[in-house]
Scaffold this motif. Sequence first.
Motif: not given
Length: 149
Positions: A100, A122, A125, A141
């Motif tokens: 991500a 980040a 994710e 992502s």
Amino acid sequence: AAVLYLDLCNYTELSSKMEVMQLAMLVHSVFSRFDSAVQTRQLFKMDTIGDAYVCACWVDGESEREVCQRMVALASDMIDIVEQAGLDFHVPLACRIGIAMGSCLAGTVGLLQPRYQLMGEAVEEAHRLESTARQQGINISDEVGRVLR
């Protein structure tokens, strides 16, 4: 930053079937190979958490595409490393990877045995993406996908 989060699959099962020293040698071998790949790709190892491995690279607008390309190339290297280690140690070894990109903060946390850590959207994710990846798979992502198009 762009963040890669990797988790070894079936680690709990392996730990119940392998001798402790053999398992430690396996993880050391895999993570040492990861370390070399991270250096080759000019990325930054952030942390290992049990059987998880986290690395990152800071980006600015001009370097987004190049950093994301290096992260995806590293993920591919890591899948090959895990596959080879499974063969070397004669165990069914696989991993899941999430990548991500987003805001993060890095710094030293704690006073007793302080550790340099990365936290932020980040990281979270990348961890979510890793947890939904298939074995020997890479989830990226939407933002990483946009940059790579």
